[in-house]
Design a protein around this motif. Sequence first.
Motif, short mmCIF file in Angstrom:
data_model
loop_
_atom_site.label_atom_id
_atom_site.label_comp_id
_atom_site.label_asym_id
_atom_site.label_seq_id
_atom_site.Cartn_x
_atom_site.Cartn_y
_atom_site.Cartn_z
N ARG A 53 26.00 -35.81 -14.03
CA ARG A 53 25.56 -35.28 -15.52
C ARG A 53 26.48 -36.36 -16.57
NH1 ARG A 53 31.00 -32.57 -16.24
NH2 ARG A 53 32.12 -32.92 -14.35
N ILE A 54 27.23 -37.32 -15.96
CA ILE A 54 27.70 -38.24 -16.66
C ILE A 54 26.85 -39.71 -16.48
CG2 ILE A 54 29.95 -37.28 -17.29
CD1 ILE A 54 31.03 -39.46 -15.45
N GLY A 55 25.77 -39.44 -15.91
CA GLY A 55 24.70 -40.60 -15.61
C GLY A 55 25.20 -41.48 -14.26
N MET A 56 25.90 -40.94 -13.49
CA MET A 56 26.32 -41.94 -12.50
C MET A 56 25.57 -41.46 -11.23
SD MET A 56 30.22 -42.77 -12.91
CE MET A 56 30.17 -44.04 -12.18
N ILE A 57 24.87 -42.45 -10.59
CA ILE A 57 24.34 -42.32 -9.57
C ILE A 57 24.82 -43.35 -8.38
CG2 ILE A 57 21.93 -42.25 -8.28
CD1 ILE A 57 20.83 -41.86 -10.93
N PRO A 58 24.78 -42.89 -6.97
CA PRO A 58 25.45 -44.01 -5.87
C PRO A 58 24.13 -44.68 -5.57
CG PRO A 58 25.36 -41.71 -5.16
CD PRO A 58 24.90 -41.73 -6.64
N ARG A 59 24.43 -46.16 -5.60
CA ARG A 59 23.64 -47.01 -5.26
C ARG A 59 24.23 -47.81 -4.02
NH1 ARG A 59 19.45 -45.56 -7.09
NH2 ARG A 59 18.26 -47.68 -6.67
N SER A 60 22.99 -47.93 -3.12
CA SER A 60 23.84 -48.48 -1.71
C SER A 60 23.72 -49.99 -1.82
CB SER A 60 22.92 -48.07 -0.63
OG SER A 60 23.13 -46.48 -0.59
N SER A 61 23.24 -50.64 -2.80
CA SER A 61 23.22 -52.23 -2.58
C SER A 61 24.08 -52.40 -3.93
CB SER A 61 22.03 -52.58 -2.86
OG SER A 61 21.86 -53.83 -3.41
N PRO A 62 24.90 -53.71 -3.65
CA PRO A 62 25.46 -54.13 -4.81
C PRO A 62 24.76 -54.63 -5.88
CG PRO A 62 25.68 -55.53 -2.92
CD PRO A 62 25.13 -54.41 -2.54
N ARG A 63 23.37 -55.21 -5.57
CA ARG A 63 22.63 -55.82 -6.58
C ARG A 63 22.12 -54.64 -7.50
NH1 ARG A 63 23.10 -60.84 -4.74
NH2 ARG A 63 22.48 -60.86 -2.45
N GLN A 64 22.32 -53.31 -7.31
CA GLN A 64 21.87 -52.37 -8.23
C GLN A 64 22.88 -51.75 -8.85
OE1 GLN A 64 19.42 -50.01 -5.48
NE2 GLN A 64 17.83 -51.52 -5.41
N ALA A 65 24.20 -52.14 -8.40
CA ALA A 65 25.11 -51.16 -9.08
C ALA A 65 25.75 -52.14 -10.28
CB ALA A 65 26.36 -51.00 -7.92
N ASP A 66 26.44 -51.11 -10.97
CA ASP A 66 27.35 -51.62 -12.30
C ASP A 66 28.64 -51.39 -11.86
OD1 ASP A 66 24.57 -51.93 -13.82
OD2 ASP A 66 24.88 -49.69 -13.65
N LYS A 120 33.42 -60.44 -1.71
CA LYS A 120 31.76 -60.84 -1.73
C LYS A 120 31.11 -59.84 -2.37
CE LYS A 120 30.98 -63.31 2.23
NZ LYS A 120 30.61 -63.49 3.66
N LEU A 121 31.30 -58.90 -2.02
CA LEU A 121 30.57 -57.41 -2.40
C LEU A 121 30.74 -57.65 -4.15
CD1 LEU A 121 31.33 -54.75 -0.18
CD2 LEU A 121 29.22 -55.59 -0.40
N TYR A 122 31.72 -57.87 -4.66
CA TYR A 122 31.72 -57.89 -5.96
C TYR A 122 31.02 -58.92 -6.53
CZ TYR A 122 34.03 -58.30 -10.64
OH TYR A 122 34.21 -58.53 -12.08
N GLU A 123 31.20 -60.04 -5.87
CA GLU A 123 30.49 -61.32 -6.32
C GLU A 123 29.08 -61.30 -6.22
OE1 GLU A 123 32.32 -64.02 -3.94
OE2 GLU A 123 33.81 -64.28 -5.27
N GLN A 124 28.53 -60.23 -5.32
CA GLN A 124 26.98 -59.99 -5.37
C GLN A 124 26.49 -59.01 -6.33
OE1 GLN A 124 26.75 -58.59 -1.45
NE2 GLN A 124 26.50 -60.74 -0.46
N MET A 125 27.29 -58.42 -7.21
CA MET A 125 26.95 -57.40 -8.15
C MET A 125 26.65 -58.22 -9.38
SD MET A 125 29.95 -54.81 -7.76
CE MET A 125 29.69 -53.69 -9.41
N ALA A 126 25.54 -57.86 -10.02
CA ALA A 126 24.98 -58.30 -11.18
C ALA A 126 25.94 -57.97 -12.53
CB ALA A 126 23.62 -57.98 -11.69
N ASN A 127 25.80 -58.98 -13.29
CA ASN A 127 26.69 -58.77 -14.55
C ASN A 127 25.89 -57.73 -15.49
OD1 ASN A 127 29.30 -59.85 -14.71
ND2 ASN A 127 28.49 -61.76 -14.81
N PRO A 128 26.49 -57.05 -16.33
CA PRO A 128 28.03 -56.70 -16.37
C PRO A 128 28.36 -55.90 -15.31
CG PRO A 128 26.96 -55.32 -18.01
CD PRO A 128 25.92 -56.11 -17.49
#
Lengths: 235, 163
Positions: B55-68, B86-94
């Motif tokens: 309800r606040i727009g949050m969905i779990p994503r299993s890949s760091p590439r798709q997560a904010d 390493k996982l943090y570095e794999q996430m896309a900005n922002p």
Amino acid sequence: MTDNQEQLIKEAVEKALQGDMDAVNNIEDRVTRSKAKAALVKAKREAAKTSAEPSSKEKSEESGSESKPAPQSPNQQFAGIIASRFPKTVDEELSSETHIQLQSEKWLDIAQYLRDDPACLFDSLQCITGVDLGEDVGLEVRYNLHSMTHRHVIEIRIACAGKNPKIPSVEAVWRIGDWFERETYDMFGIEFQGHRDLRRILLPDDWEGWPLRKDYEVQETYHGIVVPKVKEGWE
Amino acid sequence: MGVFENKFQDNVVVASLDKLLGWARSTSPWFFQFGLACCAIEMMATAASRHDLMRIGMIPRSSPRQADVMIVAGTVTMKMSLRVKKLYEQMANPKYVIAMGSCATSGGPYWQHGYHVLKGVDLVVPVDVYVPGCPPRPESLIEGLLKLQEKIQSERPLTRKTA
């Protein structure tokens, strides 16, 4: 402590040993009262020791004179079996009804025998524990064995002294020993000779030191991450 | 909206691009689904139907590439800290990080004697919101997430930063 205090404590303990606990409880000074209580515990322990020792000796003499031996614990029973089969491997002095103390040299042969002999059939190695008993004694490894067939349980303890402790591996005898020995190696740095894959199991491969040893010093940085050591102002 | 007010027809909204981007980002911060310890149970409870993160727009994503958002839920060991980085570095900005619970914020109960525990996840990745608790209740986590949304909304990604 003043003489007066000592005298007070002595009297109170004597009375308490005869069953009058109020003598201790009614001491007004808090420090003196706690000292008296400590002295009472000590006195009770000593009394228990002196009363227990002669009785156990009497028992062993009695069982020696009679034809039927007193019922032995599995540990004593198997200590006898191992001692007759592998002479000079069992440390009789340190063994007791709770465990068998072994020398490390023939441990692999003994383990093989304990698993395969029809009278022993210890087919399950339930746990391997490493213990650091301090500078004077050194490290020790404890094995808990169980037989599914006979349902008897024994504990075997093997001391391994020195800075680079070594002990024969029983990983080939009991397959579960693989990870148990790796964990003991990880925490205590005990080298299990003959283990086919002796690596750290929980900590990273490039970790320095053996964490569960008494003289362990935490490394200052790990991959550039600072590990804070002194934490003042806490608690 | 100043000079643009009532200049257009219905169904046209006028906003600055900064605010519009902030609105879009803050209302759908998909979070990275990974748990490290008992805090993960509370995170799961937060995402489940009673508290309902969606309800606040949050969905779990299993890949760091798709997560904010990365919710660091639990004790981070030294061994794990390299992986977290390493996982943090794999996430896309922002990208944003929430340190959930006392272990992730400061080492928690392992502060003094946990030789193998990272004393706060901020030693390896930049943290946006700290949520205290051991573990925090879902309400606390949601409070932290709403604070993060406020923070994202207040950002001005297109405004030139002056020193």
